[in-house]
Design a protein around this motif. Structure first.
Motif, short mmCIF file in Angstrom:
data_model
loop_
_atom_site.label_atom_id
_atom_site.label_comp_id
_atom_site.label_asym_id
_atom_site.label_seq_id
_atom_site.Cartn_x
_atom_site.Cartn_y
_atom_site.Cartn_z
N SER A 1 49.81 40.46 35.94
CA SER A 1 49.06 41.72 35.96
C SER A 1 47.58 41.53 36.28
O SER A 1 46.86 42.50 36.47
CB SER A 1 49.21 42.41 34.60
OG SER A 1 48.70 41.59 33.57
N SER B 1 44.72 38.84 38.58
CA SER B 1 44.69 37.84 39.65
C SER B 1 44.22 36.48 39.16
O SER B 1 44.59 35.45 39.71
CB SER B 1 43.77 38.32 40.79
OG SER B 1 42.45 38.52 40.29
N ARG C 1 51.63 35.47 39.94
CA ARG C 1 52.54 36.60 39.72
C ARG C 1 52.35 37.22 38.34
O ARG C 1 53.16 37.02 37.43
CB ARG C 1 54.00 36.17 39.90
CG ARG C 1 54.36 35.80 41.32
CD ARG C 1 55.85 35.52 41.44
NE ARG C 1 56.67 36.69 41.22
CZ ARG C 1 56.91 37.65 42.13
NH1 ARG C 1 56.35 37.56 43.32
NH2 ARG C 1 57.67 38.68 41.84
N LEU D 1 55.67 39.59 37.36
CA LEU D 1 54.55 40.45 37.70
C LEU D 1 54.20 41.41 36.57
O LEU D 1 53.10 41.94 36.51
CB LEU D 1 54.87 41.26 38.97
CG LEU D 1 54.87 40.48 40.29
CD1 LEU D 1 55.48 41.31 41.40
CD2 LEU D 1 53.46 40.06 40.68
N CYS E 1 44.27 43.31 38.54
CA CYS E 1 44.37 43.37 39.99
C CYS E 1 45.23 44.57 40.38
O CYS E 1 45.99 45.11 39.57
CB CYS E 1 44.97 42.08 40.57
SG CYS E 1 46.64 41.74 40.00
N LEU F 1 58.88 45.96 40.31
CA LEU F 1 57.49 45.70 40.66
C LEU F 1 57.43 44.61 41.71
O LEU F 1 58.08 43.57 41.59
CB LEU F 1 56.70 45.27 39.42
CG LEU F 1 55.18 45.13 39.57
CD1 LEU F 1 54.55 46.43 40.06
CD2 LEU F 1 54.55 44.74 38.23
N SER F 2 56.68 44.87 42.78
CA SER F 2 56.48 43.90 43.86
C SER F 2 55.00 43.76 44.11
O SER F 2 54.20 44.60 43.69
CB SER F 2 57.19 44.38 45.13
OG SER F 2 56.85 43.53 46.23
N ASN F 3 54.61 42.68 44.81
CA ASN F 3 53.19 42.52 45.16
C ASN F 3 52.94 42.83 46.63
O ASN F 3 51.88 42.53 47.16
CB ASN F 3 52.70 41.11 44.82
CG ASN F 3 53.56 40.03 45.43
OD1 ASN F 3 54.45 40.31 46.22
ND2 ASN F 3 53.30 38.79 45.06
N HIS G 1 48.24 46.31 42.11
CA HIS G 1 49.58 46.09 42.62
C HIS G 1 50.05 47.33 43.36
O HIS G 1 49.53 48.43 43.15
CB HIS G 1 50.56 45.81 41.47
CG HIS G 1 50.48 44.42 40.93
ND1 HIS G 1 50.64 43.31 41.71
CD2 HIS G 1 50.26 43.95 39.67
CE1 HIS G 1 50.52 42.21 40.98
NE2 HIS G 1 50.29 42.58 39.73
#
Length: 503
Positions: free
Chosen positions: A384, A386, A382, A18, A397, A441-443, A399
């Motif tokens: 930075s 989309s 996954r 990510l 995008c 970092l997660s989505n 996050h």
């Protein structure tokens, strides 16, 4: 496309993350594309026969790098990818024994130079053995042969038909060769004068242009696709585009922007059904699915079967096997699914844009109009952004907020340890910030909330939301340097006293 592998494990940390910018991801993927090769390419051609009816001709091409002359390519096999394709019935004998050759422009240039110079060499050990046997037979025969006598060499396959003829012609000035078909080559003893006439014949099967045409193999079809300038449709197609560029056009450039420019010149209209269906899923209450076959089945079951304007997709008679049996991860079948998903998704979007008042026979140009926002935007897994925009700037995008983990009293922790620690909650991507700090970092916003709540009183790991001015090592370093400079300035002022006047 199917490949011998996806993500190279060399160097380490080559998996998608990510944290990756498009440039970082491209450079990671470029290393993988250079190591792996294409095993199978599927091509489904959708013809709008009349009104809403589309007839599909779907093809499977097993591919194998060219091994003619000096050309010899090295590639890597990923055990997990081989196992995956084997599970779905991939025929490795066809890939290895009957794969269609191909070469990019750089390989073709080198091959052509050797062909023009007459410096013919054979890379394959198997072909060397076949050539040795053929030369032995011919040299034994020609000593006693009369002019115009002939003999036949048998059991020659593929490139061996060319290689045997080129080597014999190069080594013996008083012979001529001609293919007979069915893996046979005729050798004829001729005079030098007759030989010169035959060399200038327009019917010689070993002309440079014909050998190049054969060596290019699938690249000839790739060039036809480029000239056609038809919309090129794929599903999660970034790796496909990179392999198309590397294997059939030119080696992938180091510059990400140059890669984008080249692909856009080759294929001005790209449509990634992953990008399209992500939007459809937001607008329609469909079950959440991920793989291409599941997407196709959901769309088939949710489109109104009584809708008279809905596209009718029919497989051509010579491709009817796909209508009778599912063949996931067979490239030709996946290509058929991909085009079908596009048409069904486009029809859904058209219905929503016109409040279901769709014309009786919507044209493909109407579908392209409703797909305008998705053209040339290839899904970015996954990362930075989309999607990658091949005709403009990549849009970032949003996050969930970045987290920072402060490690206290737990020496020796690395990125893998941190990943395993938090993996029980969700999939976080991890990057080291400093000796005792790591970024997470997660989505998914809910995962951020869970971790902040459950690690609130952890004895060794303190988790908080990352703030650049507070946590960035470069900012902290700058503030420390600024503080030291300010302190020294203050001391100098105090110790040196105030300014004095002179008369």
């Amino acid at each position: 496309m199917e490949f011998t592998g996806l993500h190279s494990s060399c160097p380490e940390n080559n998996e998608p993350s990510l944290f990756d910018s498009p440039v970082e991801r491209y450079l990671k993927a470029r290393q993988s594309v250079q190591r792996f090769t294409v095993t199978q390419l599927g091509l489904a051609i959708f013809s709008n026969e009349n009104s809403k009816k589309y007839v599909v001709h779907s093809y499977n091409f097993y591919l194998f790098p060219a091994t003619l002359g000096v050309t010899d390519v090295e590639f890597t096999l990923s055990a997990s990818s081989i196992q995956f394709l084997s599970h779905y019935g991939f025929d490795y004998n066809k890939f290895l024994k009957d794969g269609i050759p191909y070469m990019n422009e750089e390989q073709e240039k080198i091959f052509s130079q050797h062909l023009s110079a007459g410096s013919w060499k054979v890379s394959s050990d198997l072909d060397r053995d076949v050539l040795k046997k053929a030369i032995d037979e011919v040299t034994c025969w020609i000593a006693a042969a009369e002019e115009d006598d002939t003999m036949v060499l048998q059991d020659l396959s593929g490139y061996q038909m060319f290689e045997v003829q080129l080597v014999l012609r190069q080594a013996l000035q008083n012979v001529w060769t001609q293919p007979l078909g069915d893996k046979k080559v005729m050798v004829k003893k001729v005079s030098l004068q007759h030989r010169r006439l035959l060399e200038n014949s327009p019917y010689d099967c070993c002309q440079k242009e014909l050998i190049l045409l054969s060596a290019r193999g699938f690249t000839n079809l790739f060039q036809t696709l480029v000239k056609a300038k038809k919309p090129l449709v794929g599903h999660n197609m970034l790796m496909d585009l990179m392999h198309l560029h590397d294997k059939f056009y030119k080696p992938l450039p180091e510059s990400y922007e140059e890669f984008k420019k080249n692909i856009h010149n080759l294929f001005p209209v790209l449509i990634d059904t992953k990008t399209v269906t992500k939007s459809v899923w937001k607008k329609c209450p469909f079950p959440r699915v991920s793989n291409l076959l599941e997407v196709y089945e959901v769309l088939c079951s949710n489109l109104n079967p009584t809708d008279p304007a809905s596209p009718v997709i029919t497989l051509a008679s010579d491709c009817s096997r796909y209508a009778e049996k599912k063949s996931p991860h067979e490239a030709g079948y996946d290509a058929f699914l991909c085009g079908s998903v596009l048409l069904k998704s486009a029809h859904l979007l058209l219905c929503r844009s016109t409040d279901d008042a769709v014309e009786a026979d919507p044209s493909f140009s109407q579908y392209l109009t409703v797909l305008a926002d998705y053209l040339n935007k290839v899904n970015f897994i996954r990362g930075s952004v989309s999607s990658i925009n091949f005709s403009g700037e990549d849009a970032s995008c949003q996050h969930p907020p970045l987290l920072v983990v402060h490690v206290q009293g737990w020496p020796g922790l690395n990125e893998r340890h941190i990943y395993q620690e938090f993996n029980a909650f969700c999939r976080f991507d991890v990057r080291r910030l400093s000796k005792n700090q790591f970024l997470l970092l997660s989505n998914k916003f809910k995962d951020i909330r869970h971790v902040l709540r459950d690690y609130k009183d952890h004895p060794h790991l303190r988790v908080s939301v990352y703030h650049h001015w507070k946590h960035s090592p470069s900012v902290n370093c700058l503030l420390q340097v600024s503080g030291i400079v300010a302190l020294w300035s203050l001391l100098a002022f105090v110790l040196g006293g105030g300014p004095c006047s002179s008369f």
